[in-house]
Scaffold this motif. Sequence first.
Motif, PDB file in Angstrom:
ATOM      1  N   ARG A 136       1.003  -0.859   0.143  1.00 62.89           N
ATOM      2  CA  ARG A 136       0.222  -0.057   0.462  1.00 62.89           C
ATOM      3  C   ARG A 136       1.063   1.408   0.126  1.00 62.89           C
ATOM      4  O   ARG A 136       0.315   2.109  -0.806  1.00 62.89           O
ATOM      5  CB  ARG A 136      -0.871  -0.196   1.455  1.00 62.89           C
ATOM      6  CG  ARG A 136      -1.495   1.254   1.222  1.00 62.89           C
ATOM      7  CD  ARG A 136      -2.354   1.545   3.417  1.00 62.89           C
ATOM      8  NE  ARG A 136      -3.301   2.714   2.941  1.00 62.89           N
ATOM      9  CZ  ARG A 136      -2.402   3.310   3.943  1.00 62.89           C
ATOM     10  NH1 ARG A 136      -1.213   2.944   4.250  1.00 62.89           N
ATOM     11  NH2 ARG A 136      -2.912   4.032   4.296  1.00 62.89           N
ATOM     12  N   SER A 137       1.231   1.214   1.121  1.00 59.44           N
ATOM     13  CA  SER A 137       3.159   2.354   0.816  1.00 59.44           C
ATOM     14  C   SER A 137       3.617   2.492  -0.290  1.00 59.44           C
ATOM     15  O   SER A 137       3.530   3.833  -1.123  1.00 59.44           O
ATOM     16  CB  SER A 137       3.913   2.128   2.136  1.00 59.44           C
ATOM     17  OG  SER A 137       4.793   3.210   2.204  1.00 59.44           O
TER      18      SER A 137
ATOM     19  N   SER B  84       1.261   4.130  -3.177  1.00 62.93           N
ATOM     20  CA  SER B  84       1.249   4.856  -3.368  1.00 62.93           C
ATOM     21  C   SER B  84       2.184   6.224  -4.205  1.00 62.93           C
ATOM     22  O   SER B  84       1.800   6.888  -4.210  1.00 62.93           O
ATOM     23  CB  SER B  84       0.872   5.617  -1.886  1.00 62.93           C
ATOM     24  OG  SER B  84       2.332   5.214  -1.629  1.00 62.93           O
TER      25      SER B  84
END
Length: 269
Positions: free
Chosen positions: A31-32, A35
């Motif tokens: 997820r990080s 981004s």
Amino acid sequence: MTAATITAPLTKSGRVRLGAGIRQMATMAWRSLVSVKHNPLELVDYSVTPIMFVFLFTYVFGGQMAGSPREYLQYALPGIIVQNTLFMSMYTAMALNTDLTKGVFDRLRSLPIARSAPLFGRITADLAKQVWAMLLMIALGMVLGFRVTGGVEGFFAALLLLVVFAAAVSWSAVLIGMLAGDPEKVQVFAFVLIFPITFTSSAFVRVETMPGWLQAWVDVNPVTHLSDAFRGLLVGGEVAGPVLWSLVWAAGIAAVFLPLAMRAYRARV
């Protein structure tokens, strides 16, 4: 990312199973990293700052320190990479502190996931970005004349050593991120701490050129051991002693800061 992608069965005691926790951590790390695709500016600090460090140290100090920028780069690039690694570790502290102040962890806490998954996911993602910065600086250094003479084994051993040390230092960053009141205070603390220990080391100049009273500190400075180990693996020189001391320092840093960071994390989250 949906709740279904990161939730998993719990044990009878209500804890998340180990395998599920690892998958959740990987999901949070992804997820990080994903981004960055939607906000490329997140990768600027891991790209522009390293490039700036390489150019400034090479062409500002090279002629004075070694007679030519290329000769100085052959000595200093490993130290520059070590310094950048330490500075980049503080981004973990800033990101965690920002997520805390914005309530991101409060929202994640409502999901049936391991409480540590967001934390370990953030650290894992930041280590991946660290690897990107290391490779970028080595590639740029090679364009400017730096040569890796330690072979392929030395190259990968150097990267692995730096990742291990960065992972250990990340726990001090976590503790700072948990205790600081806002991201600005994290940044101030990072500069006050990192600048002295990096510049009073063998990262940029040879130890024998320093005053005797300063050499006593430089010889035990963990940045000195890590810089010498990284330099030895990449371009040749003493390896065994510096690598051993770097691993000892990494283990000591993790042993001290990991439990303190987790305690602060549990109290804050």
